[in-house]
Design a protein around this motif. Structure first.
Motif, PDB file in Angstrom:
ATOM      1  N   TYR A  90      44.049  42.862  39.151  1.00 54.19           N
ATOM      2  CA  TYR A  90      43.174  42.912  37.965  1.00 54.19           C
ATOM      3  C   TYR A  90      42.221  44.099  38.067  1.00 54.19           C
ATOM      4  O   TYR A  90      41.952  44.778  37.079  1.00 54.19           O
ATOM      5  CB  TYR A  90      42.383  41.605  37.816  1.00 54.19           C
ATOM      6  N   SER A  91      41.711  44.340  39.259  1.00 58.47           N
ATOM      7  CA  SER A  91      40.797  45.462  39.459  1.00 58.47           C
ATOM      8  C   SER A  91      41.503  46.759  39.102  1.00 58.47           C
ATOM      9  O   SER A  91      40.953  47.631  38.405  1.00 58.47           O
ATOM     10  CB  SER A  91      40.333  45.455  40.924  1.00 58.47           C
ATOM     11  N   GLN A  92      42.743  46.890  39.520  1.00 57.12           N
ATOM     12  CA  GLN A  92      43.521  48.106  39.225  1.00 57.12           C
ATOM     13  C   GLN A  92      43.805  48.227  37.726  1.00 57.12           C
ATOM     14  O   GLN A  92      43.679  49.309  37.148  1.00 57.12           O
ATOM     15  CB  GLN A  92      44.846  48.083  39.993  1.00 57.12           C
TER      16      GLN A  92
ATOM     17  N   ILE B 225      43.024  39.616  42.719  1.00 54.75           N
ATOM     18  CA  ILE B 225      41.790  40.368  42.423  1.00 54.75           C
ATOM     19  C   ILE B 225      42.106  41.865  42.408  1.00 54.75           C
ATOM     20  O   ILE B 225      41.668  42.599  41.518  1.00 54.75           O
ATOM     21  CB  ILE B 225      40.682  40.052  43.457  1.00 54.75           C
TER      22      ILE B 225
ATOM     23  N   PHE C  75      33.440  39.250  43.681  1.00 53.18           N
ATOM     24  CA  PHE C  75      34.801  39.494  44.164  1.00 53.18           C
ATOM     25  C   PHE C  75      34.812  40.005  45.604  1.00 53.18           C
ATOM     26  O   PHE C  75      35.703  39.659  46.384  1.00 53.18           O
ATOM     27  CB  PHE C  75      35.546  40.430  43.208  1.00 53.18           C
TER      28      PHE C  75
ATOM     29  N   ASP D 108      40.768  49.329  35.993  1.00 52.58           N
ATOM     30  CA  ASP D 108      40.572  50.756  36.289  1.00 52.58           C
ATOM     31  C   ASP D 108      41.400  51.610  35.340  1.00 52.58           C
ATOM     32  O   ASP D 108      40.962  52.662  34.880  1.00 52.58           O
ATOM     33  CB  ASP D 108      41.099  51.065  37.704  1.00 52.58           C
TER      34      ASP D 108
ATOM     35  N   ILE E 246      35.271  37.794  35.858  1.00 50.69           N
ATOM     36  CA  ILE E 246      35.398  39.233  35.572  1.00 50.69           C
ATOM     37  C   ILE E 246      34.405  39.626  34.477  1.00 50.69           C
ATOM     38  O   ILE E 246      33.695  40.637  34.597  1.00 50.69           O
ATOM     39  CB  ILE E 246      36.848  39.595  35.157  1.00 50.69           C
TER      40      ILE E 246
ATOM     41  N   LEU F 229      34.358  49.717  40.328  1.00 51.07           N
ATOM     42  CA  LEU F 229      35.472  49.040  41.007  1.00 51.07           C
ATOM     43  C   LEU F 229      35.213  47.538  40.977  1.00 51.07           C
ATOM     44  O   LEU F 229      34.262  47.060  41.604  1.00 51.07           O
ATOM     45  CB  LEU F 229      35.556  49.533  42.454  1.00 51.07           C
ATOM     46  N   LEU F 230      36.074  46.806  40.282  1.00 46.15           N
ATOM     47  CA  LEU F 230      35.852  45.364  40.145  1.00 46.15           C
ATOM     48  C   LEU F 230      35.745  44.679  41.496  1.00 46.15           C
ATOM     49  O   LEU F 230      34.919  43.798  41.701  1.00 46.15           O
ATOM     50  CB  LEU F 230      36.983  44.737  39.320  1.00 46.15           C
ATOM     51  N   LEU F 231      36.599  45.091  42.448  1.00 52.11           N
ATOM     52  CA  LEU F 231      36.577  44.335  43.701  1.00 52.11           C
ATOM     53  C   LEU F 231      35.355  44.645  44.556  1.00 52.11           C
ATOM     54  O   LEU F 231      35.127  44.008  45.573  1.00 52.11           O
ATOM     55  CB  LEU F 231      37.895  44.460  44.474  1.00 52.11           C
TER      56      LEU F 231
ATOM     57  N   TYR G 199      43.482  47.816  49.335  1.00 49.10           N
ATOM     58  CA  TYR G 199      42.126  47.394  49.701  1.00 49.10           C
ATOM     59  C   TYR G 199      41.632  48.177  50.922  1.00 49.10           C
ATOM     60  O   TYR G 199      40.514  48.696  50.935  1.00 49.10           O
ATOM     61  CB  TYR G 199      42.128  45.888  49.985  1.00 49.10           C
TER      62      TYR G 199
ATOM     63  N   ASP H 188      32.367  44.348  43.093  1.00 50.73           N
ATOM     64  CA  ASP H 188      31.353  43.459  42.521  1.00 50.73           C
ATOM     65  C   ASP H 188      31.034  42.365  43.536  1.00 50.73           C
ATOM     66  O   ASP H 188      31.908  41.917  44.276  1.00 50.73           O
ATOM     67  CB  ASP H 188      31.896  42.835  41.227  1.00 50.73           C
TER      68      ASP H 188
END
Ligand code: NDP
Length: 475
Positions: A333-335, A330, A393, A338, A374, A386-388, A428, A390
């Motif tokens: 992918y989040s990075q 996670i 996630f 970004d 995603i 920031l995806l993480l 994280y 959400d």
């Protein structure tokens, strides 16, 4: 002129792409520098559809309906420029030149500019899925103008992979956007592979299990959140026995990972944009370390001071590794997303990250069940910073966090390298920290270089007279 699309460059990728167009009912003009490849394509696969072979580039261009759509699928770099130069004298305003090779995005920006000045459309397109994807349906990431996508897009969408009836192809954005997104896709692929490799290594050392037994674990994982092409092939590889020695195949492969450069480009761009893509960077450096033979030889026999890892509960250890893998994935992918957001702002591309995740769901190497989540996250909030963070996630990481910490701490105690697992956890913890020691860095910078700092309690930029009376002045 009767061909709807043309492909020049008929090595493995171009040949399969041309067959894919033909199998989907398009009349395809085909050309290759050396004619033998063109002949063999038509001889071996001519019955799959309507091919129009040409020996010269002039005849090739003449066989295309206008506006012409020419897909270049040659070795990236100089050869792409050479082919563009050969095509130019025969093209007319409004024609579309597609570079489907693995170009570096700054080259694509340059080529797009040059061709636009001549009234031509240049579409730099990422294509992922290797040989098989090219034939059966790749993930396609085209850049270029909206206008070019209006006529080219439907053809590419038709030959792309489909998931739930939705094509894995969308207009990514102007000029270099398509090749950029393909580059980050490959960077994420590096991270994903490294994380899987670390999980494998932990299981191997921690459980003392055979490669094949670990293959079974990956097969089981492939039925859950981690379901993906890379997990599936990992299970397959781990269960494969070397015919010559009867040993596990993975045990007879030299442990020096190679690379063709897209990971390196991704990391270089991450540095340029100042985006912390630590997962991709660790994965790229891990490949570099594996190939650092003299250093590795010099380090053999260095002390470890560890008693290894004594796993007491096999089942919960395996689950801990799975959770650590999922959480680290996670982060990677989040990075990567970004980085796409930062590049989109920097280069003026307006890339839709949800749509990007959607076209990665099928056809490409990082295809995974997880990508649906995603896309849904960006549907909830297209501007998600920031995806993480959400909800989905955040809750997945919440569930796995204790496992993740146990694995990273345990790996350190046992002396098992887990660079991507541990740097992802550090990321994280850093990104969620209310306050970072960056404050001290700023103070140090002001001390030795008068680089100034901002304060938490007042607006403005300040400098302290460190070598004098230590008064503070507004800079
Ligand atoms: P290669 O990268 O091996 O390139 C071989 C092709 O390039 C041949 O058709 C060759 O023609 C042509 N070529 C080389 N130099 C020139 C030149 N100066 N002028 C004209 N043609 C030239 O082929 P692949 O099929 O493996 O890859 C094609 C592209 O797709 C590359 O950009 C690659 O990075 C990209 N790609 C590859 C993937 C893969 O899995 N292989 C996956 C995704 C993208 P000739 O036959 O005359 O030598």
């Amino acid at each position: 002129a009767r061909a709807q699309i043309g492909v020049t460059g008929l090595a493995v990728m171009g040949r399969n792409l041309a067959r894919n167009f033909a199998r989907n009912g398009f009349t395809v003009a085909v050309h290759n520098r050396s004619y033998a490849r063109t002949e063999s394509l038509v001889a071996e696969h001519g019955d799959e559809g309507d091919f129009v072979p040409s020996e010269t580039i002039e005849d090739f261009v003449a066989s295309l309906e206008r506006p012409r759509k020419v897909v270049i699928m040659v070795k990236a770099g100089g050869p792409t420029d050479a082919v563009i130069d050969e095509l130019l004298p025969f093209l007319d305003e409004g024609d579309i030149v597609v570079d489907a090779g693995n170009a570096h995005f700054p080259d694509t920006i340059r080529r797009e500019k040059a061709l636009a000045a001549k009234g031509l459309h240049f579409v730099g397109t990422g294509v992922s899925g290797g040989e098989e994807g090219a034939l059966l349906g790749p993930s396609i990431m085209p850049g270029g103008t909206k206008e070019s996508y209006a006529s080219l897009g439907p053809i590419l969408e038709k030959i792309s992979a489909h998931v739930d009836g939705v094509p894995c192809c969308t207009h990514v954005g102007p000029d270099g956007a398509g090749h950029f997104v393909k580059m980050v896709h490959n960077g994420i692929e590096y991270a994903d592979m490294q994380l899987i490799a670390e999980a494998y290594d932990l299981l191997r050392v921690g459980l003392g299990a055979s490669a094949a037994e670990i293959g079974d674990i990956f097969e089981e994982w492939n039925t859950g959140d981690l379901e993906s092409f890379l997990i599936e092939i990992t299970a397959d590889v781990l269960k494969h026995t070397d015919a010559a020695t009867g040993k596990a195949f993975v045990d007879v492969v030299l442990d020096q990972a190679q690379q063709k450069g897209t990971g390196r480009w991704t990391v270089q761009n991450g540095l340029d944009l100042g985006v912390p893509i630590t997962g991709i960077a660790e994965a790229t450096f891990a490949r570099g370390l594996s190939g650092s033979v003299p250093q590795r030889e010099a380090a053999q026999g260095l002390p470890a001071h560890t008693a290894g890892w004594e796993v007491k509960d096999r089942e919960s250890f395996v689950e801990d590794v799975r959770q650590a893998l999922y959480a680290s994935k996670i982060v990677a992918y989040s990075q990567g997303l970004d980085q796409i957001a930062a590049a989109s702002a920097e280069y003026g591309w307006d890339i839709d990250r949800g749509a990007t995740a959607r076209i990665w769901r099928g056809g490409c190497i990082i295809r995974a069940r997880f990508l649906n989540r995603i896309t849904e996250a960006y549907e909830r909030d297209a501007n998600l910073p920031l995806l993480l963070a959400d909800e989905f996630f955040a809750s997945a990481i919440d569930q796995g966090l204790a496992s993740w910490r146990r694995i990273v701490a345990g790996a350190a105690q046992a002396g098992i390298p887990a660079p991507a697992f541990s740097s992802s956890l550090s990321y994280y913890d850093a990104v969620r920290a209310p306050r970072l020691p960056a404050a001290l860095i700023q103070a140090q910078r002001d001390f030795f270089g008068a680089h100034t700092y901002r304060r938490t309690d007042r607006d403005g930029v300040f400098h302290t007279e460190w070598s004098g009376d230590r008064t503070e002045a507004e800079a």
